[in-house]
Design an enzyme around this catalytic site. Structure first.
Site, PDB file in Angstrom:
ATOM      1  N   ASP A   1       0.688  -1.418  -0.176  1.00  0.00           N
ATOM      2  CA  ASP A   1      -0.281  -0.097   0.069  1.00  0.00           C
ATOM      3  C   ASP A   1       0.937   1.319   0.344  1.00  0.00           C
ATOM      4  OD1 ASP A   1      -2.893   0.595   0.478  1.00  0.00           O
ATOM      5  OD2 ASP A   1      -1.861   1.573   2.350  1.00  0.00           O
ATOM      6  N   GLU A  20      15.385 -14.414   0.394  1.00  0.00           N
ATOM      7  CA  GLU A  20      15.274 -15.386   1.287  1.00  0.00           C
ATOM      8  C   GLU A  20      14.736 -16.579   0.992  1.00  0.00           C
ATOM      9  OE1 GLU A  20      14.565 -13.888   5.160  1.00  0.00           O
ATOM     10  OE2 GLU A  20      16.189 -12.619   4.830  1.00  0.00           O
TER      11      GLU A  20
END
Ligand code: NOJ
Length: 532
Positions: free
Chosen positions: A199, A249
């Protein structure tokens, strides 16, 4: 294509959870409701779901005022239910994008209540933008929802909120803010989220000298100004890189930016160590004609493609008037202020629906991801007639009667033509649904030839077969008024956006936006075909 590239071609279905499906009959949509509709979404053929904020929140901005980033709003369910829902979605081959709201939290967030309690100069206040100012707000910045972007607290200090006063902006120069969000990302990634819709991705960095803005009238479009004190500042890119490193990751995860920035700036968000993609909202503003669509589409596709990023296509979302209604308004009527500014009889709903069907083929045929807003596949109209006293959106509250705000596109989905709240739940829905929703109900459309639902379902199936092998597209020279492009596979989309019929292009037709086409492609109609 490797699975790492899933997001490049996805059809992503946006679930405004409060209004999607109510599993416990309290009038509010919830996680169990969504879970019960996963088979519907799998059958429709979507690849992923983006869920609007589902966190604990006072819901003063529909959940974009987050009180706790690591839980589910009790009105929507529990974290355990969310985890089950994610697992079931994955079993059906549907990925899940969670809405991350980093620019601001809620005034109910523990950090903000602690900041209020701790007082001026405290470490707790340093996570927000608190300023002293004797004569009114510290500067002239305006809130996106109207009114000053600063609110004064009891001890005299002011805090910054680019949106509602209930949404204090976080100070992203603070290391704890950065660490906290990296941890929140991992929290959801560990629970199986496949990525994030971020957002106000262009809002986190602020000029530390908080200068006045020369022109604060058009707050949203001012985001395209160079060196703006609170939009699209260079420091935002460090934050993007930190998040991308966290996503890296994990396998196969992605993030998409809600960044209202200029065409020149957008590519920076799409660098290989930043976002995987960014929304493009330009089609929301484009006029309905072939030239405007061609240049808008090229303006999105060309830079993204040059960077190896995927384009995104959006016709509707929870912030704008539903496009079946938008397309039915004359070009000189602003959909942001209509129907307040009238005239109410300017709306031609049949025209809007016709154009919406054509627009579905235009956008679903393009390379990149298509975002489909819940109910779009049913052709749902904007509920522009909602009475003022039921409106919930801060835009309606703060615009001083000039805009009805965004509730008209957030009215709960009609699943059945009969029954309480048209199958949304067992009782009344949190926003009233108009009687005309019965005709749009999913049970009236599923399996019905010629329905909106059938058009979307067929389009999504054909898209998977013929449109997603690569990102190549070329424009085809065509009559004025006609938009035509060819995809890498050789399949074509031809749309007549002009006012008179044109000859039907030669070829084997895969899908048309209107039934029973023969020799002519009428105005506001599109076709997918293999040329012969
Ligand atoms: C964009 C969201 O889409 C909108 O609904 C919200 O009000 C603002 N950001 C503030 O979070």
């Amino acid at each position: 294509m490797t699975s790492l590239d899933w997001w490049r071609t996805s059809a992503v279905y946006q679930v405004y959870i409060r209004s999607f499906a109510d599993g416990n009959g309290d009038g509010t949509g919830d996680v169990e409701g969504l879970r019960s509709k996963l088979p519907y979404l799998a059958d429709l053929g979507v690849d992923a779901i983006w869920i609007n904020p589902w966190y604990p929140s006072p819901l003063l901005d529909g959940g974009y005022d987050v009180a706790d980033y690591r839980d589910i709003n009790p009105a929507f369910g529990t974290l355990v239910q969310a985890e089950h829902m994610i697992t079931e979605a994955h079993e059906l081959g549907i990925r899940i994008l969670v809405d991350l709201v980093p620019n601001h939290c809620s005034w109910d967030h523990a950090w903000f209540t602690a900041a209020l309690d701790a007082g001026p100069g405290s470490p707790e206040r340093a996570r927000f933008h608190f300023r002293d100012s004797l004569d009114g707000p510290p500067n002239n910045w305006q809130s996106v929802f109207g009114g000053p972007a600063w609110t004064q607290v009891d001890d005299g200090q002011w805090y910054l909120h680019l949106f509602d006063p209930s949404q204090p902006d976080l100070d992203w120069t603070h290391s704890e803010v950065r660490e906290e969000f990296a941890s929140i990302l991992r929290f959801w990634l560990d629970r199986g989220a496949d990525g994030f819709r971020v957002d106000v991705a262009h809002g986190m960095a602020k000029d530390p000298s908080y200068p006045d803005l020369a022109d604060h009238v058009q707050i949203l479009s001012s985001a395209k100004m160079p060196n703006h004190p609170h939009w699209d500042r260079d420091e935002v890119h460090d934050i993007n890189r930190q998040w991308r490193a966290v996503l890296n990751e994990y396998d196969d995860r992605m993030m998409v930016a809600e960044a209202w920035v200029s065409e020149e700036s957008l590519p920076k968000y799409l660098r290989s160590d930043e976002y995987h993609q960014s929304f493009s909202f330009d089609l929301l503003m484009a006029e309905w004609n072939a030239e405007a669509y061609r240049s808008t589409i090229a303006g999105v596709y060309d830079p993204a493609n040059a960077l190896g990023a995927a384009s995104t296509w959006v016709l509707s979302n929870h912030d704008v008037m539903r496009h079946t209604t938008r397309f039915g308004l004359p070009a000189d009527v602003s959909w942001r202020t209509w129907p307040v500014t009238g005239p109410v009889d300017a709306l031609d709903s049949a025209l809007g629906e016709r154009r919406a069907r054509a627009a579905a083929l235009i956008t679903l045929g393009l390379p990149g991801s298509s975002y489909i807003y819940q109910g779009e596949e049913l052709g749902l109209p904007e509920v522009w007639e909602l009475p003022w006293d039921v409106l919930d959106d801060p835009v309606a509250r703060r615009s001083e009667g000039t805009q009805k705000g965004r509730d008209g596109c957030r009215v709960p989905i009609p699943w059945t033509s009969q029954g309480a709240s048209y199958g949304f739940g067992d009782g009344d829905a949190w926003l009233p649904q108009p009687e005309r929703f019965a005709a749009y109900a999913a049970d009236q459309q599923i399996g019905v030839a010629g329905s909106f639902h059938s058009l979307y379902r067929d389009a999504l199936r054909i898209r998977r077969e013929h449109f997603t092998a690569d990102a190549a597209m070329t424009w085809i020279d065509s009559d004025p008024g006609v938009l035509a492009y060819e995809r890498g596979s050789g399949v074509r989309c031809v749309a007549n956006m002009g006012s008179t019929p044109v000859p039907m292009p030669a070829g084997d037709v895969l899908l048309t936006s209107q039934p029973d086409l023969t020799d002519a492609l009428p105005s506001d109609t599109a076709v997918w075909l293999w040329p012969t």
